[in-house]
Write an enzyme that holds these catalytic residues in place. Sequence first.
Site, PDB file in Angstrom:
ATOM      1  N   CYS A 178      69.839  43.561  22.838  1.00  0.00           N
ATOM      2  CA  CYS A 178      70.968  43.867  21.962  1.00  0.00           C
ATOM      3  C   CYS A 178      70.534  43.907  20.506  1.00  0.00           C
ATOM      4  O   CYS A 178      69.573  44.575  20.152  1.00  0.00           O
ATOM      5  CB  CYS A 178      72.087  42.863  22.208  1.00  0.00           C
ATOM      6  SG  CYS A 178      73.652  43.303  21.418  1.00  0.00           S
ATOM      7  N   LYS A 205      67.055  35.938  25.652  1.00  0.00           N
ATOM      8  CA  LYS A 205      67.408  36.369  24.294  1.00  0.00           C
ATOM      9  C   LYS A 205      67.333  35.192  23.337  1.00  0.00           C
ATOM     10  O   LYS A 205      67.917  34.130  23.590  1.00  0.00           O
ATOM     11  CB  LYS A 205      68.804  36.984  24.285  1.00  0.00           C
ATOM     12  CG  LYS A 205      69.197  37.583  22.932  1.00  0.00           C
ATOM     13  CD  LYS A 205      70.576  38.216  22.987  1.00  0.00           C
ATOM     14  CE  LYS A 205      70.934  38.842  21.646  1.00  0.00           C
ATOM     15  NZ  LYS A 205      72.306  39.393  21.639  1.00  0.00           N
ATOM     16  N   GLU A 210      71.537  46.036  29.218  1.00  0.00           N
ATOM     17  CA  GLU A 210      71.835  44.605  29.058  1.00  0.00           C
ATOM     18  C   GLU A 210      72.982  44.193  29.984  1.00  0.00           C
ATOM     19  O   GLU A 210      73.926  44.948  30.192  1.00  0.00           O
ATOM     20  CB  GLU A 210      72.221  44.341  27.600  1.00  0.00           C
ATOM     21  CG  GLU A 210      72.648  42.922  27.305  1.00  0.00           C
ATOM     22  CD  GLU A 210      73.270  42.764  25.924  1.00  0.00           C
ATOM     23  OE1 GLU A 210      73.354  41.623  25.452  1.00  0.00           O
ATOM     24  OE2 GLU A 210      73.680  43.790  25.328  1.00  0.00           O
TER      25      GLU A 210
END
Length: 522
Positions: free
Chosen positions: A397, A344, A284
């Site tokens: 994440c 995301k 990430e």
Amino acid sequence: MLSLSQKVILAEGWTRRLIAFFGGAIGVLALAPFSFFPAFFVPMTLAVWLIDGSSGESLWASLRRAAGAGWWLGFGYFVAGLWWLGVAFLTDADRFAWALPLGVVGLPAGLAIFTGLGFALARLLWSPGAARIFALAAGLSAAEWIRGHVLTGFPWNDFGMALGANPVFAQFASVGGLYSLTVLSVLLFSTPALFGAGKSSRRVLVVSLAAFLALALFGAVRLQDKTDSVKGVKLRVIQANVANDEFRVDRKAELLERYLKLSDRSTSPQTTGLSDVTHVFWSESVFPFLLSRDPASLSTIASRMQNAILFAGAARAESAGGHTKYFNSLAVIQRGEIKEYFDKMHLTPFGEYMPFANVLARVGLTQFAWSPGAFDAGQYSRVLTAPGLPAVFPLICYESIFPEEVAERLSDLNARPGMMLNVTNDGWFGVTTGPYQHLSQARLRAIEQGLPMARAANTGVSAIIDPYGRLVASTSLGVEAVLDGSLPKALPATFYSQHWRLAPAVAWLIVLVGALIRPRKI
């Protein structure tokens, strides 16, 4: 002489609070990296006795007393399980050290409210004998589900992980998911409180033992299955172990070179570099700049990655109507060209955006993660595609800790993907238990969905995980590493993946019926 149960039931004041606090803290030993599931017998058995001792002059007094005990047990559990959050405040100590108590004490104190609520709900259903462990399971599992959803949700270290952290017991997640494991964890680990409590309690103890054996048998049999590999796919996961203080725009060339060198490293006679790899995964937020607006860096990637296709975390910007939005994204890069993006969808509070930003900015609290501005949430679930690879379902994440969000997003797709990809940067939390807990929860998503997972974590733990949650290959935490492996084939859709709304509802109905077997007595 009073028995242990009587001492707990009759405990008052700080003795009662400390019993609850340390009982909750001991329960953390059931979680990764320890995964010593018998430890969870302690908090759940104490929970029964603490609620037994919650009698008051009125219903309200009883509920208050039960909720207080639950808060202290939850506080101990969350302090012991989430202490590592404090490390993030020391990453930039000059700016954030003053706020360390908010993470180490404040967040656990807030999360413990849900445990207190669970105790109060259980007290409402309380009755003598074996039925009370069903009441506890109903109350705590409902509270844990609420914790996983309210205010964007935070199901980290859900009580179901007492079983979910064990690879054998975790196999039941393919049937019922995390929240069914929560019901089972509370129900089964609280049964020692029934010893010596009569004939009906003995029957429940026998059933509980049989349930443990059935779960173990189901898991053991399932883990006997072997998985084939997807032909022609050779994965490489890069764990660059970049410290947060190195993540700066003035070091962008150095950081890019570090990733490119690792990507072309020889690891064995069979894998001498990128020429022997088909797909490469970086973690990430690899770039402290907007890659899509840096043609020189894209050109460098094109010249060095050969024919390998790269998946990398890369923030991106989108301008419209005079306003610019920034996204924490995952990019697919082929021959130096960004082919696809996933943005995301579930942002991390305080890390990627600031709730109540204007108020908190006045006391000097701003977001931790690098971004030209506060991140915006992606709006669309999608898969990423690359030649030679099955469709990839991306998780950035801590999106990997939300079982129902993952299930819902997958159900919205037109076709089932062939793998999941979790990219993350747990470097904020150092060499602590936190990254191991994150891995443990991510691998449970693989079991629930019957999908393999590649996991690229900046500082670890990176892994290739098969659809049974087994670690085909993994790295150590806090080291630079290159992980090579084949991609396991996906399983047919699991029961949970097809009926994810139904599974926990059935579990709650069962325990609710069990709790109501006897007349209420408060």
